[in-house]
Motif scaffolding. Structure first.
Motif, short mmCIF file in Angstrom:
data_model
loop_
_atom_site.label_atom_id
_atom_site.label_comp_id
_atom_site.label_asym_id
_atom_site.label_seq_id
_atom_site.Cartn_x
_atom_site.Cartn_y
_atom_site.Cartn_z
N VAL A 252 0.84 -1.20 0.00
CA VAL A 252 0.00 0.00 0.00
C VAL A 252 0.88 1.25 0.00
O VAL A 252 0.79 2.08 -0.91
N ASP A 253 1.70 1.38 1.02
CA ASP A 253 2.62 2.50 1.07
C ASP A 253 3.75 2.26 0.07
O ASP A 253 4.24 1.14 -0.08
N PRO A 254 4.18 3.32 -0.63
CA PRO A 254 5.15 3.14 -1.71
C PRO A 254 6.57 2.88 -1.22
O PRO A 254 7.18 3.71 -0.55
N VAL A 255 7.08 1.72 -1.53
CA VAL A 255 8.49 1.37 -1.37
C VAL A 255 8.94 0.73 -2.68
O VAL A 255 8.11 0.45 -3.55
N ILE A 256 10.23 0.48 -2.82
CA ILE A 256 10.68 -0.14 -4.06
C ILE A 256 10.04 -1.53 -4.20
O ILE A 256 9.81 -2.22 -3.20
N PRO A 257 9.71 -1.97 -5.42
CA PRO A 257 9.00 -3.23 -5.62
C PRO A 257 9.66 -4.43 -4.97
O PRO A 257 8.97 -5.34 -4.48
N ALA A 258 10.99 -4.48 -4.95
CA ALA A 258 11.68 -5.64 -4.39
C ALA A 258 11.37 -5.82 -2.91
O ALA A 258 11.34 -6.95 -2.41
N TRP A 259 11.14 -4.74 -2.19
CA TRP A 259 10.81 -4.85 -0.77
C TRP A 259 9.45 -5.53 -0.58
O TRP A 259 9.29 -6.39 0.28
N THR A 260 8.48 -5.12 -1.37
CA THR A 260 7.15 -5.73 -1.27
C THR A 260 7.22 -7.22 -1.54
O THR A 260 6.58 -8.03 -0.86
N GLU A 261 8.02 -7.59 -2.53
CA GLU A 261 8.17 -9.01 -2.85
C GLU A 261 8.94 -9.75 -1.77
O GLU A 261 8.51 -10.82 -1.30
N ALA A 262 10.05 -9.21 -1.34
CA ALA A 262 10.94 -9.93 -0.42
C ALA A 262 10.33 -10.13 0.96
O ALA A 262 10.47 -11.20 1.57
N LEU A 263 9.63 -9.13 1.48
CA LEU A 263 9.10 -9.24 2.84
C LEU A 263 8.05 -10.33 2.97
O LEU A 263 7.89 -10.92 4.04
N GLN A 264 7.36 -10.62 1.86
CA GLN A 264 6.36 -11.70 1.90
C GLN A 264 7.01 -13.08 1.97
O GLN A 264 6.34 -14.08 2.21
N LEU A 265 8.34 -13.13 1.77
CA LEU A 265 9.06 -14.41 1.84
C LEU A 265 9.62 -14.68 3.23
O LEU A 265 10.14 -15.78 3.48
N LEU A 266 9.49 -13.71 4.14
CA LEU A 266 10.14 -13.80 5.44
C LEU A 266 9.15 -13.95 6.59
O LEU A 266 8.07 -13.34 6.57
N ASN A 267 9.53 -14.72 7.58
CA ASN A 267 8.77 -14.79 8.82
C ASN A 267 9.17 -13.63 9.73
O ASN A 267 10.30 -13.13 9.65
N LYS A 268 8.26 -13.23 10.59
CA LYS A 268 8.58 -12.21 11.58
C LYS A 268 9.81 -12.64 12.38
O LYS A 268 9.93 -13.78 12.79
N GLY A 269 10.76 -11.72 12.52
CA GLY A 269 11.99 -12.03 13.23
C GLY A 269 13.13 -12.44 12.32
O GLY A 269 14.27 -12.55 12.77
N SER A 270 12.84 -12.65 11.04
CA SER A 270 13.88 -13.08 10.10
C SER A 270 14.81 -11.93 9.74
O SER A 270 14.43 -10.76 9.73
N LYS A 271 16.05 -12.31 9.42
CA LYS A 271 17.02 -11.38 8.85
C LYS A 271 17.44 -11.92 7.49
O LYS A 271 17.53 -13.15 7.32
N ALA A 272 17.70 -11.02 6.55
CA ALA A 272 18.03 -11.47 5.20
C ALA A 272 18.88 -10.45 4.49
O ALA A 272 18.88 -9.26 4.83
N TYR A 295 20.75 2.55 -13.06
CA TYR A 295 21.06 1.13 -13.26
C TYR A 295 21.94 0.57 -12.13
O TYR A 295 22.84 -0.23 -12.37
N ALA A 296 21.66 1.01 -10.92
CA ALA A 296 22.45 0.54 -9.78
C ALA A 296 21.75 -0.62 -9.09
O ALA A 296 20.65 -0.46 -8.57
N PRO A 297 22.38 -1.80 -9.04
CA PRO A 297 21.85 -2.86 -8.20
C PRO A 297 22.09 -2.49 -6.74
O PRO A 297 23.10 -1.86 -6.40
N LEU A 298 21.16 -2.83 -5.87
CA LEU A 298 21.23 -2.47 -4.46
C LEU A 298 21.34 -3.71 -3.59
O LEU A 298 20.87 -4.78 -3.95
N VAL A 299 21.97 -3.53 -2.43
CA VAL A 299 22.05 -4.60 -1.44
C VAL A 299 21.41 -4.07 -0.16
O VAL A 299 21.76 -2.99 0.32
N PHE A 300 20.46 -4.82 0.38
CA PHE A 300 19.84 -4.46 1.64
C PHE A 300 20.03 -5.60 2.65
O PHE A 300 19.77 -6.76 2.34
N GLU A 301 20.51 -5.23 3.83
CA GLU A 301 20.48 -6.14 4.97
C GLU A 301 19.24 -5.73 5.77
O GLU A 301 19.15 -4.60 6.25
N ILE A 302 18.26 -6.64 5.89
CA ILE A 302 17.01 -6.27 6.54
C ILE A 302 16.67 -7.23 7.67
O ILE A 302 17.11 -8.38 7.71
N GLU A 303 15.87 -6.72 8.60
CA GLU A 303 15.33 -7.52 9.69
C GLU A 303 13.85 -7.20 9.81
O GLU A 303 13.48 -6.03 10.00
#
Length: 325
Positions: A252-272, A295-303
């Motif tokens: 709903v809130d605008p973030v980059i598309p990869a975040w919306t996709e990636a967060l649905q793959l993680l359980n609460k408490g996960s780091k990736a 054209y910059a690929p990005l790396v995110f360390e997320i929790e």
């Protein structure tokens, strides 16, 4: 250690070694020529594309580096007589250089404030140091104003095209250098779950709270929710920056598309670790405010800190992505 960091370190090291004996130029500008190859130096009205590192004399702080972006700085050389300019000003530095030349300049901030009428810069004490190498020189005498914009745009597009060609190699190198074995989705998002959580996975409409560190593949941190990381990366100097988990409604809130996709793959408490192609981030435009090049690929360390169940409506999937924070 990434190749671009080696290049930057070598450049700064070379310039530092060569900077022990500055010469005095017009207006009190101090300079040291490192390489003198060009037969013709820049003149008023010329256009330059330069690689440049800017440092403050306060704790030897890095202010700007074009090496981080992978794109040179465009400079239009202007007369010293223009209001705010003077002999020995920022613009006058480039008149010592032509294509292939490199040099180090020290700009006196007291002189700049007195002659330009502008307040003294708050992030330095007395000097800014510029290490400059001229990558391309367009001469006004050979390039009339009527066609200058066409040639400049053509050259800039070549630079952008080179970034696009290099993207896949940057991703491959990052994965190899860090000895990662990521999973890959249909969108080309690559991810490694470094710590498996035990909570529920979020779905579209849920509200999530996420800690993150965002960086380019050569290691430059451009944003983070972690104060310690932000201070080390120089982000804490921004008074508008807050360090806390970002909270938003997924899909709903605008973030980059990869975040919306990636967060649905993680359980609460996960780091990736997420390795994100530019098409799922900022694409051909980049994000200039965050110093993210095209054209910059990005790396995110997320929790994934928290998941709050919700029923918010699904967002328009064609919405333009905006910065994470």
């Amino acid at each position: 250690m990434k190749k671009s960091i080696f290049v930057l370190a070598a450049a700064v090291g070379l310039f530092a070694t060569s900077c022990q004996n500055f010469k005095k130029g017009d207006g009190g500008l101090e300079y040291k020529i490192v390489k003198d190859e060009a037969a013709v130096k820049a003149a008023d009205g010329d256009h330059l594309f330069v690689d440049m590192v800017v440092k403050s004399d306060r704790n030897d702080s890095l202010i700007q580096s074009t090496y981080d972006l992978g794109l040179p700085q465009y400079v239009n050389v202007v007369p010293d007589t223009i209001p705010g300019n003077y002999k020995g000003s920022y613009s006058s530095m480039f008149k010592y250089l032509g294509e292939g030349d490199s040099a180090v300049f020290r700009l006196n901030l007291d002189t700049m404030a007195a002659k330009s009428g502008q307040p003294k810069l708050p992030f330095a004490d007395k000097y800014l140091t510029f290490t400059i190498k001229v990558r391309k020189h367009f001469k006004k005498a050979e390039l009339p104003d009527s066609i200058a914009h066409v040639e400049l745009e053509k050259y800039y597009k070549e630079l952008i095209a080179n970034l696009e060609k290099a993207e896949a190699g940057k991703i491959e190198k990052y994965v190899k250098d860090n000895k990662l074995e990521p999973k890959k989705t249909a969108s080309d998002l690559q991810y490694v779950i470094t710590e498996e959580g035990k909570g529920a996975k979020p779905v579209i409409g849920d509200t999530v709270r996420v800690n993150y560190v965002g960086k380019l593949t050569h290691g430059k941190v451009f944003d983070t929710s972690l104060k310690e990381v932000g201070e080390k990366a120089g982000l804490a100097s921004n008074p508008m920056k807050t360090f806390e988990p970002i909270k938003f409604a997924l899909g709903v809130d605008p973030v980059i598309p990869a975040w919306t996709e990636a967060l649905q793959l993680l359980n609460k408490g996960s780091k990736a670790t997420l390795i994100i192609p530019s098409k799922s981030a900022y694409g051909s435009n980049g994000q200039p405010q965050a110093q993210i090049p095209p054209y910059a690929p990005l790396v995110f360390e997320i929790e994934l800190v928290d998941v709050i169940k919700g029923t918010a409506p699904k967002a328009d999937s064609t919405a333009t992505p905006v910065p994470v924070n």
